[in-house]
Design a protein around this motif. Structure first.
Motif, PDB file in Angstrom:
ATOM      1  N   ARG A  70       0.847  -1.201   0.000  1.00 36.72           N
ATOM      2  CA  ARG A  70       0.000   0.000   0.000  1.00 36.72           C
ATOM      3  C   ARG A  70       0.876   1.242   0.000  1.00 36.72           C
ATOM      4  N   ASP A  71       1.931   1.227   0.814  1.00 36.13           N
ATOM      5  CA  ASP A  71       2.957   2.263   0.715  1.00 36.13           C
ATOM      6  C   ASP A  71       3.864   1.885  -0.450  1.00 36.13           C
ATOM      7  N   ARG A  72       4.046   2.807  -1.360  1.00 30.11           N
ATOM      8  CA  ARG A  72       4.802   2.508  -2.586  1.00 30.11           C
ATOM      9  C   ARG A  72       6.292   2.727  -2.361  1.00 30.11           C
ATOM     10  N   LEU A  73       7.057   1.640  -2.457  1.00 25.77           N
ATOM     11  CA  LEU A  73       8.511   1.686  -2.298  1.00 25.77           C
ATOM     12  C   LEU A  73       9.148   1.641  -3.678  1.00 25.77           C
ATOM     13  N   PRO A 113       3.154  -6.889  -7.079  1.00 23.00           N
ATOM     14  CA  PRO A 113       2.541  -5.654  -6.579  1.00 23.00           C
ATOM     15  C   PRO A 113       3.489  -4.862  -5.690  1.00 23.00           C
ATOM     16  N   TYR A 114       4.562  -5.499  -5.221  1.00 21.20           N
ATOM     17  CA  TYR A 114       5.564  -4.798  -4.422  1.00 21.20           C
ATOM     18  C   TYR A 114       6.533  -3.992  -5.286  1.00 21.20           C
ATOM     19  N   ASP A 115       6.407  -4.094  -6.607  1.00 17.80           N
ATOM     20  CA  ASP A 115       7.191  -3.288  -7.550  1.00 17.80           C
ATOM     21  C   ASP A 115       6.251  -2.277  -8.196  1.00 17.80           C
ATOM     22  N   GLY A 139      -6.988  11.020  -4.866  1.00 15.98           N
ATOM     23  CA  GLY A 139      -7.914   9.894  -4.775  1.00 15.98           C
ATOM     24  C   GLY A 139      -7.721   8.823  -5.805  1.00 15.98           C
ATOM     25  N   GLY A 140      -6.538   8.709  -6.361  1.00 15.51           N
ATOM     26  CA  GLY A 140      -6.282   7.668  -7.353  1.00 15.51           C
ATOM     27  C   GLY A 140      -6.143   6.293  -6.724  1.00 15.51           C
ATOM     28  N   ALA A 141      -6.289   5.255  -7.532  1.00 15.15           N
ATOM     29  CA  ALA A 141      -6.070   3.849  -7.138  1.00 15.15           C
ATOM     30  C   ALA A 141      -6.700   3.524  -5.797  1.00 15.15           C
ATOM     31  N   LEU A 146      -3.802   4.257  -1.964  1.00 15.97           N
ATOM     32  CA  LEU A 146      -2.402   4.642  -1.972  1.00 15.97           C
ATOM     33  C   LEU A 146      -2.000   5.166  -0.602  1.00 15.97           C
ATOM     34  N   GLY A 147      -0.826   4.745  -0.149  1.00 15.78           N
ATOM     35  CA  GLY A 147      -0.277   5.245   1.103  1.00 15.78           C
ATOM     36  C   GLY A 147       0.895   6.160   0.834  1.00 15.78           C
TER      37      GLY A 147
END
Length: 638
Positions: A70-73, A113-115, A139-141, A146-147
């Motif tokens: 959820r948090d994008r790395l 999904p982690y990429d 408010g996307g995705a 999105l975090g």
């Protein structure tokens, strides 16, 4: 075979969620097991080693603190993402990395999904992370929501202009965004430039040690001596008296530098930033490439790209070469010309070893320039050198030259400046896959007025093309050559300048003519040996030049044969398109000539061995044989 390490804690981790229940001492043990796992895996497959070892603790800390995916790395370049892949459900496939149908050596959106964002070139992460942060606030995705957006960028990648463009924009927008500056004092080659010197000053001497002592005991963002209110907190965020001035002026709260291998520092800082950050924050982390594995730490490139190796000794298993590499042939030829012409200079963008210019730099250090990861600057720097009377050789991989295309057009081509482009890694390159495949340079250079574009059919031809570029002063000139070793041909004593725009006949035949541009010539010759056994003897010619075309040769081939086939290691719109344009303008097709153009397909080809990639592209000897039989009306071979 090296014994697999014992990893009882890692064996319990199916994904990052399993890490968030571990104690801090367990996370430290997990980091040790993860490092051993990465070393073992890469010893079996080869690949990028040092970069991943340098971020083991950082990877553990980030996944333990943040709620990925959820948090994008977002990993910049992402050749350091092997530990990340192990922790995100891909451990059982690590022995397939960089192989056909296996895991990519970089992050890849379709893989996990982690990429959240694919990468392989540098300096893109902050821009992408800012995009995720804005999408989150708009408010996307929504599924999953999105975090946070976290970009991990190295100090070498920070030297590129794009990184500063993103920092400037992010600081202006003020969105919650987390940038981890992974400062290992080294990109692929040792870093150069003012940014490297600035970062070195930040952690030199006592301030770093003071911060280390403070951060070790921090259970909140500030240790007790500094919990005096928002004003003092803000000042500490902006540098702790160490000098985060540059980033502060860009609008970022600056934290650091901190020891990137000490989880007692990483975890409290990341947790507090996670809990309290409201705007853009830059966390300056000091790491060491190859950390924890002595052979990688001691290697000149810190184990950037390795083959299979023995874990105990670090000794790599390398196949014995039958011929010199194209890169080394280019470097040695350029050195020979530099000995006789003091105007010859060489420029690379953070790839001295990869382009062979490390050899040139050893001999002529004052005439060799590494500009860092800054291809745009490198191209225009060469333009200035050329305008100043020098003979600059701009040695850049095909895919990296794409980053400087506007400068090639605006600063070089329009002004007809004699910059010499030595384009390494032309064509399909194997394990690095689509991101590093040199597919487009023929098309994007040959469409520029006044450009000369050559491709070497073998290593001997490359020597002559270096000589041609040295002698040519009428405008920009480029020559392309592939990765890997040559074909083993007899080498000339010295290079001889070629006549501009003139190809050569290889073998006279009848019926079908094959006009090759580049190193597919050896596959053409193999195909024709098989065809000869079937009573078909095509004519073979080496174009040498995609621009200017050898009109006389091409028109003669068209006139004297029923069919003409061009073949190149490039995309649609390149050499074959230029030949077709010439034939159309000359009305040759009106006479019924059959024309076929064999090019790379209109798709991105994933990693595999070069032979497998060319088979997928339809450009190996068997494909050429089938094409000849098709146009000759002789059917298809078994």
């Amino acid at each position: 075979m090296t014994a697999k390490p014992q990893t009882p804690l890692l064996d319990r981790i199916a994904g990052p969620a399993d890490m968030r229940h571990l104690s801090d001492p367990d996370l430290k043990r997990l980091a040790g097991e993860l490092r051993a796992e990465v070393i073992h895996a890469v010893s079996q497959t080869g690949g990028h080693l040092g970069a991943g070892l340098g971020v083991v603790e950082l990877t553990v800390a980030l996944h333990a603190v943040f709620d990925t995916p959820r948090d994008r790395l977002i990993w910049d370049v992402s050749h350091q993402s092997y530990p990340h892949k192990v922790l995100t459900g891909r451990r059982d496939r690590m022995l397939t990395i960089r192989q056909k149908d296996g895991l990519s050596g970089f992050t890849k959106r379709s893989e996990s999904p982690y990429d959240p964002f694919g990468a392989a070139h540098s300096s893109t992460s902050i821009s992408a992370a800012l995009g995720f942060a804005v999408a989150r606030d708009l408010g996307g995705a929504p599924d999953p929501a999105l975090g946070d957006a976290i970009a991990v960028i190295g100090d070498g990648a920070m030297s590129a202009g794009m990184a500063f463009e993103a920092l400037n924009n992010a600081g202006h927008m003020g969105k919650r965004l987390i940038v981890i500056l992974n400062d290992n004092e080294m990109s692929i080659a040792p870093p150069v430039g003012a940014m490297s010197a600035y970062l070195s000053r930040l952690y030199a001497g006592a301030p770093f040690q003071e911060f280390k002592a403070l951060a070790k005991g921090a259970v909140s963002f500030l240790p007790p001596p500094f919990q005096e209110g928002a004003r003092r907190a803000k000042e500490l965020l902006k540098g702790l008296a160490v000098g985060g001035t540059l980033f502060g002026e860009l609008g970022f709260s600056y934290v650091g530098p901190i020891d990137g291998h000490d989880l007692d520092q990483l975890l409290p800082v990341l947790r507090t930033v996670h809990d309290r950050a409201t705007g853009p924050v830059l966390i300056h982390v000091i790491t060491k490439k190859g950390k924890g594995y002595a052979p990688a730490e001691g290697a000149p490139d810190k184990g950037h790209g390795v083959g299979k190796f023995d874990v105990a000794t670090g000794e790599q298993a390398k196949a014995k070469s039958n011929a010199p590499s194209y890169t080394s042939v280019f470097a040695r030829a350029l050195i020979e010309h530099a000995a006789n012409d003091d105007k010859v200079v060489a420029v690379t963008a953070a790839m001295p070893d990869g382009t062979g210019l490390n050899l040139f730099a050893e001999r002529y250090p004052s005439r060799c320039f590494d500009v860092g990861i800054a291809e745009q600057h490198g191209v225009t720097f060469c333009a200035g050198l050329a305008a100043g009377g020098m003979k600059p050789f701009c040695a850049i991989y095909s895919t990296f030259l794409q980053r400087g295309y506007d400068q090639v057009v605006h600063d070089v081509a329009i002004q007809r400046l004699p910059v010499r482009f030595a384009i390494d890694r032309a064509g399909l390159v194997g394990a690095d896959g689509a991101t590093h495949a040199g597919a487009f340079d023929i098309a994007f250079l040959a469409n520029l007025p006044g450009f000369v574009v050559m491709a070497a059919a073998d290593e001997a031809e490359l020597v002559h093309m270096v000589a041609t570029a040295v002698a040519y002063d009428d405008g920009p000139i480029a020559f392309r050559f592939p990765r890997g070793e040559g074909t083993g041909v007899t080498m000339p004593e010295r290079g001889v300048p070629l006549e501009i725009g003139k190809g050569r006949m290889i073998r006279q035949g009848s019926g079908v003519a094959i006009l090759s541009f580049g190193t597919r010539l050896s596959e053409v010759e193999t195909a024709c040996e098989s065809l000869a056994a079937q009573g078909i003897t095509p004519t073979i010619a080496d174009a040498r030049f995609a621009k200017p075309l050898d009109r006389e040769l091409i028109l003669a081939l068209a006139r004297d044969h029923e069919a003409l086939i061009t073949i190149e290691e490039g995309a649609i719109g390149g050499f074959g398109s230029h030949v077709a344009q010439l034939l159309a303008e000359e009305g040759v097709f009106d006479g019924g000539l059959k024309f076929r153009s064999m090019v790379l397909p209109d798709t991105f080809i994933d990693q595999a061995s070069p032979a497998d990639m060319y088979a997928m592209a339809g450009l190996n000897a068997a494909d050429i044989e089938r094409k000849v039989l098709d146009v000759a009306g002789a059917g298809t071979p078994e």
